[in-house]
Design an enzyme around this catalytic site. Structure first.
Site, PDB file in Angstrom:
ATOM      1  N   GLY A  95      20.012   1.054  26.199  1.00 37.24           N
ATOM      2  CA  GLY A  95      20.309   0.453  24.765  1.00 37.24           C
ATOM      3  C   GLY A  95      18.891  -0.455  24.293  1.00 37.24           C
ATOM      4  O   GLY A  95      17.684  -0.410  24.798  1.00 37.24           O
ATOM      5  N   PHE A  96      19.182  -1.138  23.051  1.00 40.62           N
ATOM      6  CA  PHE A  96      18.049  -1.669  22.460  1.00 40.62           C
ATOM      7  C   PHE A  96      17.586  -2.942  23.357  1.00 40.62           C
ATOM      8  O   PHE A  96      16.159  -2.830  23.769  1.00 40.62           O
ATOM      9  CB  PHE A  96      18.587  -2.167  21.097  1.00 40.62           C
ATOM     10  N   THR A 103      25.813   4.236  23.000  1.00 44.81           N
ATOM     11  CA  THR A 103      25.393   3.620  21.680  1.00 44.81           C
ATOM     12  C   THR A 103      23.651   4.029  21.811  1.00 44.81           C
ATOM     13  O   THR A 103      23.087   3.279  21.183  1.00 44.81           O
ATOM     14  CB  THR A 103      25.608   2.359  21.182  1.00 44.81           C
ATOM     15  N   ASP A 122      29.546   5.459  33.743  1.00 44.46           N
ATOM     16  CA  ASP A 122      30.197   4.661  32.902  1.00 44.46           C
ATOM     17  C   ASP A 122      30.835   3.377  33.791  1.00 44.46           C
ATOM     18  O   ASP A 122      31.176   3.536  34.754  1.00 44.46           O
ATOM     19  CB  ASP A 122      31.264   5.558  32.279  1.00 44.46           C
ATOM     20  N   VAL A 123      30.235   2.164  33.060  1.00 41.29           N
ATOM     21  CA  VAL A 123      30.606   0.908  34.057  1.00 41.29           C
ATOM     22  C   VAL A 123      32.007   0.645  34.213  1.00 41.29           C
ATOM     23  O   VAL A 123      32.539  -0.127  34.743  1.00 41.29           O
ATOM     24  CB  VAL A 123      30.087  -0.407  33.523  1.00 41.29           C
ATOM     25  N   TYR A 167      35.683  -7.215  21.009  1.00 43.08           N
ATOM     26  CA  TYR A 167      34.328  -7.585  21.343  1.00 43.08           C
ATOM     27  C   TYR A 167      34.234  -9.057  21.832  1.00 43.08           C
ATOM     28  O   TYR A 167      33.865  -9.481  22.963  1.00 43.08           O
ATOM     29  CB  TYR A 167      33.252  -7.311  20.184  1.00 43.08           C
ATOM     30  N   THR A 198      19.590 -10.881  17.907  1.00 43.61           N
ATOM     31  CA  THR A 198      18.383 -10.294  18.097  1.00 43.61           C
ATOM     32  C   THR A 198      17.925  -9.057  17.463  1.00 43.61           C
ATOM     33  O   THR A 198      18.800  -8.062  17.114  1.00 43.61           O
ATOM     34  CB  THR A 198      18.267 -10.156  19.832  1.00 43.61           C
TER      35      THR A 198
HETATM   36  P1  NAD Z   1      23.132  -1.486  22.638  1.00 41.01           P
HETATM   37  O1  NAD Z   1      24.332  -0.770  21.863  1.00 41.01           O
HETATM   38  O2  NAD Z   1      21.736  -1.119  21.974  1.00 41.01           O
HETATM   39  O3  NAD Z   1      23.135  -1.398  23.960  1.00 41.01           O
HETATM   40  C1  NAD Z   1      24.290  -1.030  24.872  1.00 41.01           C
HETATM   41  C2  NAD Z   1      24.072  -0.195  25.710  1.00 41.01           C
HETATM   42  O4  NAD Z   1      25.136  -0.202  26.692  1.00 41.01           O
HETATM   43  C3  NAD Z   1      23.851   1.313  25.247  1.00 41.01           C
HETATM   44  O5  NAD Z   1      22.754   2.060  25.897  1.00 41.01           O
HETATM   45  C4  NAD Z   1      24.939   1.920  25.485  1.00 41.01           C
HETATM   46  O6  NAD Z   1      24.961   3.336  25.616  1.00 41.01           O
HETATM   47  C5  NAD Z   1      25.402   1.445  26.657  1.00 41.01           C
HETATM   48  N1  NAD Z   1      26.920   1.333  27.214  1.00 41.01           N
HETATM   49  C6  NAD Z   1      28.035   1.097  26.305  1.00 41.01           C
HETATM   50  N2  NAD Z   1      29.307   1.279  26.870  1.00 41.01           N
HETATM   51  C7  NAD Z   1      28.825   1.480  28.269  1.00 41.01           C
HETATM   52  C8  NAD Z   1      29.589   1.811  29.250  1.00 41.01           C
HETATM   53  N3  NAD Z   1      30.816   1.950  29.457  1.00 41.01           N
HETATM   54  N4  NAD Z   1      29.021   2.064  30.555  1.00 41.01           N
HETATM   55  C9  NAD Z   1      27.410   2.189  30.416  1.00 41.01           C
HETATM   56  N5  NAD Z   1      26.899   2.017  29.590  1.00 41.01           N
HETATM   57  C10 NAD Z   1      27.538   1.829  28.156  1.00 41.01           C
HETATM   58  O7  NAD Z   1      23.233  -3.013  22.131  1.00 41.01           O
HETATM   59  P2  NAD Z   1      22.197  -4.261  22.537  1.00 41.01           P
HETATM   60  O8  NAD Z   1      21.890  -4.843  21.365  1.00 41.01           O
HETATM   61  O9  NAD Z   1      21.031  -3.697  23.444  1.00 41.01           O
HETATM   62  O10 NAD Z   1      23.042  -5.123  23.489  1.00 41.01           O
HETATM   63  C11 NAD Z   1      22.990  -5.059  24.759  1.00 41.01           C
HETATM   64  C12 NAD Z   1      23.981  -6.372  25.261  1.00 41.01           C
HETATM   65  O11 NAD Z   1      23.598  -7.509  24.777  1.00 41.01           O
HETATM   66  C13 NAD Z   1      25.397  -6.048  24.889  1.00 41.01           C
HETATM   67  O12 NAD Z   1      26.294  -6.321  26.011  1.00 41.01           O
HETATM   68  C14 NAD Z   1      25.315  -6.954  23.888  1.00 41.01           C
HETATM   69  O13 NAD Z   1      26.778  -7.240  23.782  1.00 41.01           O
HETATM   70  C15 NAD Z   1      24.612  -8.059  24.226  1.00 41.01           C
HETATM   71  N6  NAD Z   1      24.240  -8.936  23.126  1.00 41.01           N
HETATM   72  C16 NAD Z   1      23.415  -8.235  22.067  1.00 41.01           C
HETATM   73  C17 NAD Z   1      22.990  -8.868  20.991  1.00 41.01           C
HETATM   74  C18 NAD Z   1      22.026  -8.546  19.943  1.00 41.01           C
HETATM   75  O14 NAD Z   1      21.629  -9.134  19.001  1.00 41.01           O
HETATM   76  N7  NAD Z   1      21.252  -7.387  19.947  1.00 41.01           N
HETATM   77  C19 NAD Z   1      23.410 -10.341  20.741  1.00 41.01           C
HETATM   78  C20 NAD Z   1      24.472 -10.663  21.658  1.00 41.01           C
HETATM   79  C21 NAD Z   1      25.099 -10.020  22.713  1.00 41.01           C
END
Ligand code: NAD
Ligand code: UDP
Length: 312
Positions: free
Chosen positions: A13-14, A38, A59-60, A146, A176
């Site tokens: 992910g991001f 995602t 898948d976790v 969420y 972020t």
């Molecule tokens: P993102 O959607 O880019 O990354 C999430 C990743 O998790 C993706 O690669 C997706 O494919 C994977 N994923 C989703 N469900 C899954 C599953 N069941 N099994 C395995 N993989 C799975 O989001 P992000 O912005 O990189 O966020 C990463 C984490 O940080 C998340 O837990 C999010 O809640 C947390 N977070 C992010 C932000 C932000 O601003 N980016 C803020 C608060 C919290």
């Protein structure tokens, strides 16, 4: 420092992909686990040739049997459009995912860090938000899958710590941004930049007076790594985010000025339960981790805009 075997769930992910990169650069072995709900392989394709990097599609919400020293539990869709697409799956990912990864930590003795969120504070009545604030969350609204999923995951982390002595670290991440956000994930920074680059209307929801505090991804990743490697017994939760707060209107104007493509600002209805203000109190991170973001919004927006210029 000896190399660690590090599992990053949601590693494609991001945030996860930037974390993979940093931890590889520091000489660790990285196992990236993702079901690509995602994300795409594009975020990590440049890492596939690295002998210290391994990618596993998984898948976790299902158990995982691997041998590791540290676990960053990042898996969960994070943007409102994505986490509301299949809300039951979102809660399952947070709750079953936490149980499975905590079970793995318990068996292996690994340290485990949870990517929690400022959303646990809901629409906060305390400003800025300190970690001891319990939050103001609607348990039955469209954001609840969420918010409540992440709150329950925090509960599980602290119960595993109390019941099984699991070494936990809980990060509450605030908004972020940076390269590798998805152009269509509906988050405000990516939306505004993509709209401005295409010369489309910039969509402000509500009157734009609601506020957020935006942290550049490199700073955030640094905070996560510091928290993971912090002193024994420091469980958190620790707020990680940039305390510089902006209204959504200010952000729109900044993006318009920086991209300068002749877009207009238009106003759309505010989504349900949209928090009116959000700003982290980062005193704990400053004192315990020696961490403070040093990349201001203008500086972080530049590489982010350049990234989107290359893909839209
Ligand atoms: P993102 O959607 O880019 O990354 C999430 C990743 O998790 C993706 O690669 C997706 O494919 C994977 N994923 C989703 N469900 C899954 C599953 N069941 N099994 C395995 N993989 C799975 O989001 P992000 O912005 O990189 O966020 C990463 C984490 O940080 C998340 O837990 C999010 O809640 C947390 N977070 C992010 C932000 C932000 O601003 N980016 C803020 C608060 C919290
Ligand atoms: N927002 C907006 N226009 C957009 C996308 C989002 O005005 O095109 C607003 C949204 O209503 C919220 C803020 O920007 O008030 C941040 O939204 P985002 O989805 O990025 O994050 P979150 O609400 O989860 O903090």
């Amino acid at each position: 420092m000896t190399a660690n075997r590090i599992l990053i769930t949601g590693g494609a992910g991001f945030l996860g992909s930037h974390l993979c990169e940093r931890l590889l650069d520091e000489g660790n072995d990285v196992l990236c686990v993702d079901n690509f709900y995602t994300s795409t392989r594009r975020n990590i394709v440049h890492l596939l040739e690295n002998p210290n990097f391994e990618l596993m599609r998984h898948d976790v919400t299902w158990p995982l049997y691997v041998e590791v020293d540290q676990i960053y539990n990042m898996a969960c869709p994070a943007s409102p459009i994505h986490y509301q697409r299949d809300p039951v799956q979102t809660t399952k990912t947070s709750v079953h995912g936490a149980i499975n990864m905590l079970g793995l930590a318990k068996r292996t003795g690994a340290r485990i860090l949870q990517a929690s969120t400022s959303e646990v504070y809901g629409d906060p009545e305390v400003h800025p938000q300190t970690e001891d604030y319990w939050g103001n969350v609607n348990p039955i609204g469209v954001r609840s899958c969420y918010d409540e999923g992440k709150r329950c995951a925090e509960t599980l982390f602290f119960d595993y710590q109390r019941q099984h002595d699991t070494e936990i670290k809980v990060a509450r991440i605030f908004n972020t941004y940076g390269p590798r956000m998805l152009p269509n994930d509906g988050r405000v920074v990516s939306n505004f930049i993509v709209q401005a680059l295409k010369g489309q209307d910039i969509t402000i929801y509500g009157d734009g007076s609601q506020s957020r505090s935006f942290c550049y991804v490199a700073n955030l990743v640094d905070g996560l790594i510091r928290l993971m490697n912090s002193r024994d017994g420091l469980t958190g939760p620790v707020n990680l985010g940039n305390p510089n707060e902006f209204t959504i209107r200010e952000l729109a104007e900044k993006v318009l000025t920086m991209v300068g493509n002749g877009s207009r600002i238009v106003y759309k209805p505010l989504p349900q339960d949209d928090p009116t203000q959000r700003q982290p109190d980062i005193s704990t991170a400053r004192a315990e981790l020696g961490w403070e973001p040093d990349i201001p919004l203008d500086e972080g927006l530049e590489p982010t805009i350049e990234y989107f210029r290359g893909i839209v």
